[in-house]
Design an enzyme around this catalytic site. Sequence first.
Site, mmCIF file in Angstrom:
data_model
loop_
_atom_site.group_PDB
_atom_site.id
_atom_site.type_symbol
_atom_site.label_atom_id
_atom_site.label_comp_id
_atom_site.label_asym_id
_atom_site.label_seq_id
_atom_site.Cartn_x
_atom_site.Cartn_y
_atom_site.Cartn_z
ATOM 1 N N HIS A 287 4.023 17.303 2.319
ATOM 2 C CA HIS A 287 4.666 16.413 3.281
ATOM 3 C C HIS A 287 5.834 17.118 3.960
ATOM 4 C CE1 HIS A 287 2.411 13.182 1.287
ATOM 5 N NE2 HIS A 287 2.636 12.485 2.389
ATOM 6 N N HIS A 288 6.419 16.435 4.939
ATOM 7 C CA HIS A 288 7.569 16.951 5.677
ATOM 8 C C HIS A 288 8.806 17.007 4.783
ATOM 9 C CE1 HIS A 288 8.891 12.740 5.908
ATOM 10 N NE2 HIS A 288 7.611 12.474 6.148
ATOM 11 N N GLY B 214 3.572 8.622 -2.956
ATOM 12 C CA GLY B 214 2.884 7.449 -3.467
ATOM 13 C C GLY B 214 1.378 7.563 -3.307
ATOM 14 N N THR B 215 0.954 8.221 -2.243
ATOM 15 C CA THR B 215 -0.479 8.423 -2.017
ATOM 16 C C THR B 215 -1.080 9.294 -3.114
ATOM 17 O OG1 THR B 215 -0.153 8.225 0.371
ATOM 18 C CG2 THR B 215 -2.191 9.283 -0.363
ATOM 19 N N PHE C 161 -1.143 3.248 4.427
ATOM 20 C CA PHE C 161 -1.871 2.259 5.216
ATOM 21 C C PHE C 161 -2.964 2.858 6.100
ATOM 22 C CE2 PHE C 161 1.807 -0.172 4.021
ATOM 23 C CZ PHE C 161 1.316 -1.468 3.906
ATOM 24 N N ALA D 235 0.854 -1.181 0.000
ATOM 25 C CA ALA D 235 0.000 0.000 0.000
ATOM 26 C C ALA D 235 0.893 1.235 0.000
ATOM 27 C CB ALA D 235 -0.926 0.026 1.219
ATOM 28 N N LYS E 174 10.790 13.785 3.377
ATOM 29 C CA LYS E 174 10.234 12.839 2.407
ATOM 30 C C LYS E 174 11.013 12.952 1.103
ATOM 31 C CE LYS E 174 5.975 11.024 0.450
ATOM 32 N NZ LYS E 174 6.364 9.659 0.880
#
Length: 238
Positions: A135-136, A145-146, A103, A100, A139
């Site tokens: 994001h932070h 990926g999301t 998750f 995934a 990353k």
Amino acid sequence: MKILLIGYGKMGKTIEELALAKGHEIVGKLTHENAGQLSGFNSTNTDVAIEFTHPEAAFDNISYCLKNGIPVVSGSTGWQNRFAEASESCKENNGSFFYASNFSIGVNLFFHFNEYIASRMQQYPDYAVQIKEIHHLQKVDKPSGTAITAAEGILKSYPELNGWALEENATDEKLPIISERLENVIGTHVVRYATAIDEIELSHVAHSRTGFASGALMAAEWLPGRKGVFGMKDLLNL
């Protein structure tokens, strides 16, 4: 259950905390510094591996687990160009592979609703669609990926779009994804449909990593004994 943690960053440490609280045993904690110790783990001493590493390491880690009979749950992103190879390796080795990009149960509901909304909004071409993810600073991959999974869900209903692209490379033929990296942001994803008149948004904002870690642990508890390639839709019956 004997769990091997491949990757022991913030996510790995959160998973460890939750796993120990539920009575599981952590049989190994691998980082880039002791990655060579992976060769000491196999189906006789490990019930399941949970893999959260960098894009360049993920495929090899997953392949090792599959070839050595270890069910593996992976949440690494940025390596999806080799996902088909991993799936084939799973088949060849009669393995157990759960992947995934995210998750979180909430995020996977977000994916589910995203596909449904896209199937409806496609009928109204005046609304331009785009994705934004934040994001932070640590990353590595961009976009997340999301965000890619969300884009794939949208593209199912927009055959006129030829894939996705980061905003700076986007054209009218591609779905634009805006990626930002800021301090102290766990993860924010927004799908926006906009005209000059109004906008419609679907968003998910993570407030902690616990949701991601608990979902990964849930997958690790579910996977052993099952053969094949699985994802959150299987786990959540979506």
